[in-house]
Design an enzyme around this catalytic site. Structure first.
Site, PDB file in Angstrom:
ATOM      1  N   TYR A 155     -10.480   4.045  12.550  1.00 15.30           N
ATOM      2  CA  TYR A 155     -11.626   4.769  11.997  1.00 15.30           C
ATOM      3  C   TYR A 155     -11.261   5.242  10.594  1.00 15.30           C
ATOM      4  O   TYR A 155     -10.238   5.919  10.401  1.00 15.30           O
ATOM      5  CB  TYR A 155     -12.008   5.970  12.863  1.00 15.30           C
ATOM      6  CG  TYR A 155     -13.241   6.645  12.300  1.00 15.30           C
ATOM      7  CD1 TYR A 155     -14.497   6.092  12.522  1.00 15.30           C
ATOM      8  CD2 TYR A 155     -13.149   7.771  11.490  1.00 15.30           C
ATOM      9  CE1 TYR A 155     -15.632   6.657  11.967  1.00 15.30           C
ATOM     10  CE2 TYR A 155     -14.277   8.339  10.929  1.00 15.30           C
ATOM     11  CZ  TYR A 155     -15.518   7.772  11.174  1.00 15.30           C
ATOM     12  OH  TYR A 155     -16.647   8.326  10.603  1.00 15.30           O
ATOM     13  N   HIS A 210       7.448   1.474  51.984  1.00 18.80           N
ATOM     14  CA  HIS A 210       8.391   1.393  50.875  1.00 18.80           C
ATOM     15  C   HIS A 210       9.788   1.034  51.388  1.00 18.80           C
ATOM     16  O   HIS A 210      10.484   0.187  50.826  1.00 18.80           O
ATOM     17  CB  HIS A 210       8.449   2.727  50.115  1.00 18.80           C
ATOM     18  CG  HIS A 210       7.299   2.953  49.176  1.00 18.80           C
ATOM     19  ND1 HIS A 210       6.010   3.049  49.605  1.00 18.80           N
ATOM     20  CD2 HIS A 210       7.280   3.102  47.823  1.00 18.80           C
ATOM     21  CE1 HIS A 210       5.219   3.258  48.555  1.00 18.80           C
ATOM     22  NE2 HIS A 210       5.965   3.292  47.459  1.00 18.80           N
ATOM     23  N   HIS A 247      -9.291  19.480   1.060  1.00 17.29           N
ATOM     24  CA  HIS A 247      -9.654  18.399   1.977  1.00 17.29           C
ATOM     25  C   HIS A 247     -11.116  18.413   2.401  1.00 17.29           C
ATOM     26  O   HIS A 247     -11.704  17.359   2.586  1.00 17.29           O
ATOM     27  CB  HIS A 247      -8.757  18.405   3.205  1.00 17.29           C
ATOM     28  CG  HIS A 247      -7.635  17.424   3.089  1.00 17.29           C
ATOM     29  ND1 HIS A 247      -7.834  16.070   3.053  1.00 17.29           N
ATOM     30  CD2 HIS A 247      -6.291  17.594   2.994  1.00 17.29           C
ATOM     31  CE1 HIS A 247      -6.675  15.446   2.944  1.00 17.29           C
ATOM     32  NE2 HIS A 247      -5.718  16.350   2.898  1.00 17.29           N
ATOM     33  N   SER A 301      -6.271  19.793   8.148  1.00 18.58           N
ATOM     34  CA  SER A 301      -4.987  19.542   7.498  1.00 18.58           C
ATOM     35  C   SER A 301      -4.276  20.848   7.168  1.00 18.58           C
ATOM     36  O   SER A 301      -4.902  21.908   7.041  1.00 18.58           O
ATOM     37  CB  SER A 301      -5.203  18.732   6.220  1.00 18.58           C
ATOM     38  OG  SER A 301      -3.970  18.328   5.683  1.00 18.58           O
ATOM     39  N   ASP A 330       0.915  10.981   1.632  1.00 19.08           N
ATOM     40  CA  ASP A 330      -0.478  10.607   1.882  1.00 19.08           C
ATOM     41  C   ASP A 330      -0.776   9.185   1.433  1.00 19.08           C
ATOM     42  O   ASP A 330      -1.594   8.492   2.039  1.00 19.08           O
ATOM     43  CB  ASP A 330      -1.424  11.553   1.129  1.00 19.08           C
ATOM     44  CG  ASP A 330      -1.642  12.865   1.855  1.00 19.08           C
ATOM     45  OD1 ASP A 330      -1.288  12.955   3.045  1.00 19.08           O
ATOM     46  OD2 ASP A 330      -2.166  13.809   1.227  1.00 19.08           O
ATOM     47  N   GLU A 334       1.818  20.212   9.892  1.00 18.90           N
ATOM     48  CA  GLU A 334       1.570  18.786   9.671  1.00 18.90           C
ATOM     49  C   GLU A 334       2.465  18.278   8.543  1.00 18.90           C
ATOM     50  O   GLU A 334       3.124  17.243   8.672  1.00 18.90           O
ATOM     51  CB  GLU A 334       0.099  18.583   9.319  1.00 18.90           C
ATOM     52  CG  GLU A 334      -0.285  17.152   9.006  1.00 18.90           C
ATOM     53  CD  GLU A 334      -1.704  17.039   8.508  1.00 18.90           C
ATOM     54  OE1 GLU A 334      -2.233  15.906   8.499  1.00 18.90           O
ATOM     55  OE2 GLU A 334      -2.301  18.063   8.093  1.00 18.90           O
ATOM     56  N   HIS A 335       2.486  19.007   7.439  1.00 22.43           N
ATOM     57  CA  HIS A 335       3.325  18.661   6.285  1.00 22.43           C
ATOM     58  C   HIS A 335       4.249  19.841   5.978  1.00 22.43           C
ATOM     59  O   HIS A 335       3.771  20.973   5.858  1.00 22.43           O
ATOM     60  CB  HIS A 335       2.464  18.379   5.045  1.00 22.43           C
ATOM     61  CG  HIS A 335       1.356  17.404   5.276  1.00 22.43           C
ATOM     62  ND1 HIS A 335       0.027  17.792   5.323  1.00 22.43           N
ATOM     63  CD2 HIS A 335       1.377  16.071   5.471  1.00 22.43           C
ATOM     64  CE1 HIS A 335      -0.720  16.722   5.537  1.00 22.43           C
ATOM     65  NE2 HIS A 335       0.062  15.676   5.633  1.00 22.43           N
ATOM     66  N   GLN A 348      -3.885  20.459  -0.194  1.00 19.42           N
ATOM     67  CA  GLN A 348      -4.439  20.476   1.156  1.00 19.42           C
ATOM     68  C   GLN A 348      -5.710  21.306   1.246  1.00 19.42           C
ATOM     69  O   GLN A 348      -6.590  21.029   2.064  1.00 19.42           O
ATOM     70  CB  GLN A 348      -3.400  21.002   2.146  1.00 19.42           C
ATOM     71  CG  GLN A 348      -2.141  20.162   2.202  1.00 19.42           C
ATOM     72  CD  GLN A 348      -2.430  18.690   2.422  1.00 19.42           C
ATOM     73  OE1 GLN A 348      -2.986  18.289   3.440  1.00 19.42           O
ATOM     74  NE2 GLN A 348      -2.081  17.857   1.443  1.00 19.42           N
ATOM     75  N   ASN A 367     -13.549  14.016  10.967  1.00 18.51           N
ATOM     76  CA  ASN A 367     -13.982  15.416  10.990  1.00 18.51           C
ATOM     77  C   ASN A 367     -14.009  15.938  12.424  1.00 18.51           C
ATOM     78  O   ASN A 367     -13.538  15.287  13.362  1.00 18.51           O
ATOM     79  CB  ASN A 367     -15.344  15.560  10.305  1.00 18.51           C
ATOM     80  CG  ASN A 367     -16.438  14.763  11.011  1.00 18.51           C
ATOM     81  OD1 ASN A 367     -16.298  14.344  12.159  1.00 18.51           O
ATOM     82  ND2 ASN A 367     -17.547  14.550  10.314  1.00 18.51           N
ATOM     83  N   GLU A 398       9.974  10.828  51.764  1.00 20.86           N
ATOM     84  CA  GLU A 398       8.605  10.916  51.267  1.00 20.86           C
ATOM     85  C   GLU A 398       7.574  10.392  52.263  1.00 20.86           C
ATOM     86  O   GLU A 398       6.379  10.352  51.968  1.00 20.86           O
ATOM     87  CB  GLU A 398       8.496  10.162  49.939  1.00 20.86           C
ATOM     88  CG  GLU A 398       9.392  10.769  48.853  1.00 20.86           C
ATOM     89  CD  GLU A 398       9.296  10.057  47.517  1.00 20.86           C
ATOM     90  OE1 GLU A 398       8.444   9.145  47.374  1.00 20.86           O
ATOM     91  OE2 GLU A 398      10.072  10.421  46.607  1.00 20.86           O
TER      92      GLU A 398
END
Length: 441
Positions: free
Chosen positions: A128, A420, A261, A236, A361, A327-328, A258, A213, A415
């Site tokens: 996207y 099994h 944005h 951001s 970026d 984030e940064h 930032q 967004n 179990e």
């Protein structure tokens, strides 16, 4: 801009508010869910309605896809310098991605046992590419470019068109260079829904990546499970750790990078050991922001999302950064690597005064699709590994199974899973019993 000083009352409480930064409003999910359900039920007809409603463009199903001729025309119209920059960034990002590709491997931990991993690229992924406030050309490079480096054969790009039905030429050129195989001029929630569930015109994908967004983020969250996604990201954010070697104008420029944005919910945080630096950075922010075109958005962030924090020492700064998990994270200190080693969590670290966050970026190499809102403590950013399927490899010889069948049987008994246990014993114990009976006869 809010100022916090480590030895003043209320410092810890203020930090707690910082850590709990605002995300996108949760109430938007109900409206997003209705759009997704509509696209799932009504397919192309719903996509045409939402293209007109949200992007003010009238499209029939036959017009969803961008044609090769349109891409060629966009490339011909694009400035030569822009093409060169896109190609250079793509080379850097794909070079880094190729170095990080997972490799098949195996080993033998015990006689007769082989274990390993096998990796195969996904076959069809969707990227996207936002197109609202700015054409995010770099996101094409940092999503589709990495998918192509992973070996994904079908890369589907979805991005909103303008009212004229066109997609920005730089975005189209970047898509072609990055290896995108299908391009659809569909935006927002309805574009995400089309990739997740498919329509007669848009075939569904296996994974959806890329930022967006609040509505796109909510849509990715809601379709998760139907398809894979990279992450649920929020607004951001950037944090800068600085000592007395840092320049105030550099820091201010990076904080503002930032703040512009677009959502107004972004955060920009300075953490410094130098009280005098706070005032200088504040002055620089006010001076530099006056020349920015997105002034209303920047002012909103300055009012609510900028924090200027004074700490006692760099150890405290690193601990604070690890808990915030930005984030940064920029580290402008004498020994940025040493400080960085003490930070427990961050989406990406930018070391030294000559490494502004925007190189990440655009052109450095690692993807700029990174975890936000503290999720870097438990999620990691998009990388080439995210476009692979992983399979465990297990092979036993008869002798190895004979040695370990008792463990299989014991776990099955613990179990309550008799079948099994039988899957192991039928190969070893019951086979041995049948062999003995045959010998007696």
């Amino acid at each position: 801009m809010r100022k916090l000083i480590w030895n003043e009352p209320g410092f810890d409480a203020a930090l707690d508010r910082l850590y709990q930064r605002p995300g996108y409003p949760p109430e938007i999910e109900a409206g997003v869910a209705r759009i997704i359900a509509d696209v799932r039920e009504n397919g192309d007809e719903a996509l045409s309605r939402y293209a007109l409603q949200f992007d003010r463009v009238k499209l029939s199903a036959a017009e969803f896809a961008v044609t090769p001729a349109e891409v060629d025309a966009a490339a011909a119209a694009l400035d030569r310098r822009a093409k060169r920059a896109i190609r250079e960034a793509l080379r850097a990002v794909q070079s880094f991605a190729r170095r990080c590709r997972p490799r098949n491997w195996h080993y033998s931990p015990r006689p007769g046992v082989m274990l390993g991993e096998k990796f195969e690229p996904m076959e069809r992924v969707g990227v996207y590419i936002p197109g609202g406030t700015a054409p995010l050309v770099s996101t094409v490079v940092h999503t589709a470019g990495i998918a192509a480096a992973a070996g994904v054969k079908e890369i589907v790009a979805v991005t909103p068109a303008g009212p004229d039905g066109k997609v920005h030429p730089a975005v189209l050129f970047a898509m072609r260079e990055a290896g995108v195989t299908e391009i659809y001029r569909l935006g927002g929630v309805y574009g995400i829904a089309a990739m997740a569930y498919g329509t007669p015109t848009v075939r569904r994908v296996e994974k959806i990546v890329g930022p967006g967004n609040a509505y796109v983020t909510a849509a990715k969250k809601l379709v998760y499970g139907q398809v894979a996604i990279d992450m649920v990201a929020g607004p951001s954010e950037i944090m800068v750790i600085a000592d007395d070697t840092a320049r105030a104008d550099f820091i201010a420029a990076d904080l503002l990078s930032q703040a512009e944005h677009g959502s107004g919910l972004e955060q920009a945080v300075l953490v410094t050991t130098v009280p005098e630096l706070v005032a200088r950075v504040e002055q620089e922010v006010l001076r530099q922001k006056a020349s920015l075109p997105r002034l209303a958005t920047v002012d909103k962030v300055l009012d609510h999302g900028v924090f200027l924090i004074v700490v006692e020492n760099l150890e405290q700064a690193a601990a604070l950064a690890g808990k915030y998990a930005p984030e940064h994270l920029e580290i402008m200190t004498r020994t940025p690597e040493r400080v960085g080693r003490k930070v427990k969590a961050a989406g990406a670290m930018f070391l030294g005064p000559w490494t502004p966050e925007p190189v990440g970026d655009f052109c450095a190499g690692p993807s700029h699709v990174l975890p936000t809102a503290g999720s870097g403590r438990f999620f990691r950013g998009l990388s080439v590994e995210g476009f692979y399927r992983r399979s465990s490899l297990v092979r036993y010889s008869e002798a190895a199974l004979r040695r370990e069948v008792g463990t299989v049987e014991m776990f099955a008994a613990l179990e309550g899973l008799d079948a099994h246990g039988r899957a192991g014993s039928i190969r070893v114990r019951e086979r041995a019993e049948r062999t003995d009976e045959a010998g007696e006869k």
